[in-house]
Design a protein around this motif. Sequence first.
Motif, PDB file in Angstrom:
ATOM      1  N   UNK A 222      10.741   1.618  14.136  1.00 25.24           N
ATOM      2  CA  UNK A 222      10.809   1.887  12.623  1.00 25.24           C
ATOM      3  C   UNK A 222      10.479   0.826  11.154  1.00 25.24           C
ATOM      4  N   UNK A 223      11.225  -0.426  12.170  1.00 25.67           N
ATOM      5  CA  UNK A 223      11.222  -1.229  11.243  1.00 25.67           C
ATOM      6  C   UNK A 223       9.882  -1.904  11.103  1.00 25.67           C
ATOM      7  N   UNK A 224       9.270  -2.160  12.128  1.00 29.58           N
ATOM      8  CA  UNK A 224       7.528  -3.048  12.629  1.00 29.58           C
ATOM      9  C   UNK A 224       6.960  -2.214  11.134  1.00 29.58           C
ATOM     10  N   UNK A 225       7.047  -0.755  11.205  1.00 28.40           N
ATOM     11  CA  UNK A 225       6.254  -0.305  10.205  1.00 28.40           C
ATOM     12  C   UNK A 225       6.333  -0.603   8.913  1.00 28.40           C
ATOM     13  N   UNK A 226       7.649  -0.349   8.131  1.00 27.56           N
ATOM     14  CA  UNK A 226       7.748  -1.241   6.972  1.00 27.56           C
ATOM     15  C   UNK A 226       8.067  -2.274   6.524  1.00 27.56           C
ATOM     16  N   UNK A 227       7.526  -3.349   7.282  1.00 27.19           N
ATOM     17  CA  UNK A 227       8.817  -4.406   7.009  1.00 27.19           C
ATOM     18  C   UNK A 227       7.232  -5.751   6.539  1.00 27.19           C
ATOM     19  N   UNK A 228       6.083  -4.810   6.127  1.00 30.23           N
ATOM     20  CA  UNK A 228       4.849  -5.842   5.819  1.00 30.23           C
ATOM     21  C   UNK A 228       3.607  -5.869   7.112  1.00 30.23           C
ATOM     22  N   UNK A 229       4.008  -5.539   7.971  1.00 28.74           N
ATOM     23  CA  UNK A 229       2.950  -6.285   8.878  1.00 28.74           C
ATOM     24  C   UNK A 229       1.550  -5.573   8.970  1.00 28.74           C
TER      25      UNK A 229
END
Length: 577
Positions: A291-298
């Motif tokens: 969830x964090x990876x999808x919304x952290x600008x990757x």
Amino acid sequence: MTTNTTAQTPQTAETVKQAPAPTTLLYAVIAGSLLTIVSAFLAWTWTAEFPGDLTYYGSPADLQYVTLAGGALTLVHALSALGVKGLGWLTPNGSRKALFFLTLGNLAATWFTVLAITVVLGGVVNLEPGALVALVGSLIPVIAVSKLPDDTRKAAPAKQLPSWAEILIITAVFAIGLFVITYGIDTDDKEPQLFVAYLITVGLAAFALNKSGLFARLGGLTAKYRQVTLIGTAAAAIAFPFIQQSGDTYTLIAVNILIFATVALGLNVVVGLAGLLDLGYVAFLGVGAYAAALVSGSTASAFGIHLPFWAAVIVGALASLIFGVVIGAPTLRLRGDYLAIVTLGFGEIFRIAMGNLDGTSGPDITNGPNGIPNIPHLELFGWNFGESHVVGGITLGAYANYYFLMLLVMALVVVVFARAGSSRIGRAWVAIREDETAAEAMGINGFKVKLIAFALGATLAGLAGTVQAHVNSTVVPENYVFAGPVPPNSAFLLAAVILGGMGTIRGPILGAALLFLIPAKLAFLQDYQLLAFGIALILLMRFRPEGLIANKRAQLEFHDDTADQAPTDLATAKAGA
């Protein structure tokens, strides 16, 4: 009857007369310890081909320092057993058991090192006199201690010292503990023998200090000065990156230990307090990370969103909370093995689903087996976590930034765990764990209480997962399996909670640290890692089933020899549970 007694009396007297006096045996222990200490300043081999270079006279190598430390500890405890003034506080419960573990640890570490030299270099011909002196010096104390009478006793009240002296003792203990931990983490991966010898010595020395009653006495001091203890703990933890000599090489290990320990504390809510066997808990860590990876600008994110870190943390924690409720609501009506099987299935479903959401087998969300790479480093208040910074003239690498962040996260999790465990809902969890039927008969809503525990544990795991995603800069499904040689996974998380001590705070932290550090340092064992891990767990279950750091309740349940303790001990156990 009188005749038999008379006939046996001379034989008994003769046996007592022939038995060596304890003082003589202690002198033998002291002599062996001194030989061991002297051997550390001698060459153990003639060639520098053995890792660590044990060829010098008068300048001990790291492996020899381990033997030196073991010999010094044995010497001090032997002098304490002799009644040397000022050393009696080392052995409040008696010295025989403590000396046994100390001498055994020194023997095992020393003989392991000498055997490693023989195997690596190809024969005993490669040994120098220092190795032979070490073999003899470590063997003599073991033989002498085996003949000592058991002097186990109830610890007398400690002599009252001035407040400044007691605070100084606490400070010294934290300084020694920080040095020992740092030494173990900083051992060179090219010298696996050093870490094995270190692990043997430290492990058996810890058992020795526990048997001597020294840990209990120090525990009384820390309980008396709680604020000083908290400050000392925080200071020691913060100081760790500043004393690293190898930059970020081993700070990354410390960061991963903190992540692993934080997730283990979350699992401790589910397993340790509520008694729910969850075999798929690592999936909640993965939910938070994804969830964090999808919304952290990757650059590989399907959503193209770049939220600030505080928002990504909330998203990861909420996603894990929702998954915890969704999975727990239909399954927590099950008990025991059935619940364990369902949670194991959930963990596998999560891993397989993340691998199939690649646009071919399913929607294009997680990039399938390739995961989500290129997760950018955090930036808080203008502080870029991906860059080195100079603080107080000391250069801190990128992983030191994440180390301090994980300290804050762990502190938050510890506070939540402590408050929840001491609350009304925490007492309900313990009641459900001990006897769910009886708890429900007393008016506790078992399903609701278990669902709260499941949701809270999932949220804490998701919180740690958000940081893990940024530390690793990528998230892949293979990181969230049930079992494997590298933690964190569900099997290692559960083992960390049980090994450390269920229902406690320090226990899972210690268990997680050991279970992450040992595989990282013993990578040379390769396929034999799990074999060694299994043997260690069997030994632990046999000799300390309540865990390394257990509460009083668990100790009273697992050990029959505590059944005859005073009722006050039972009251203390119930109060501290």
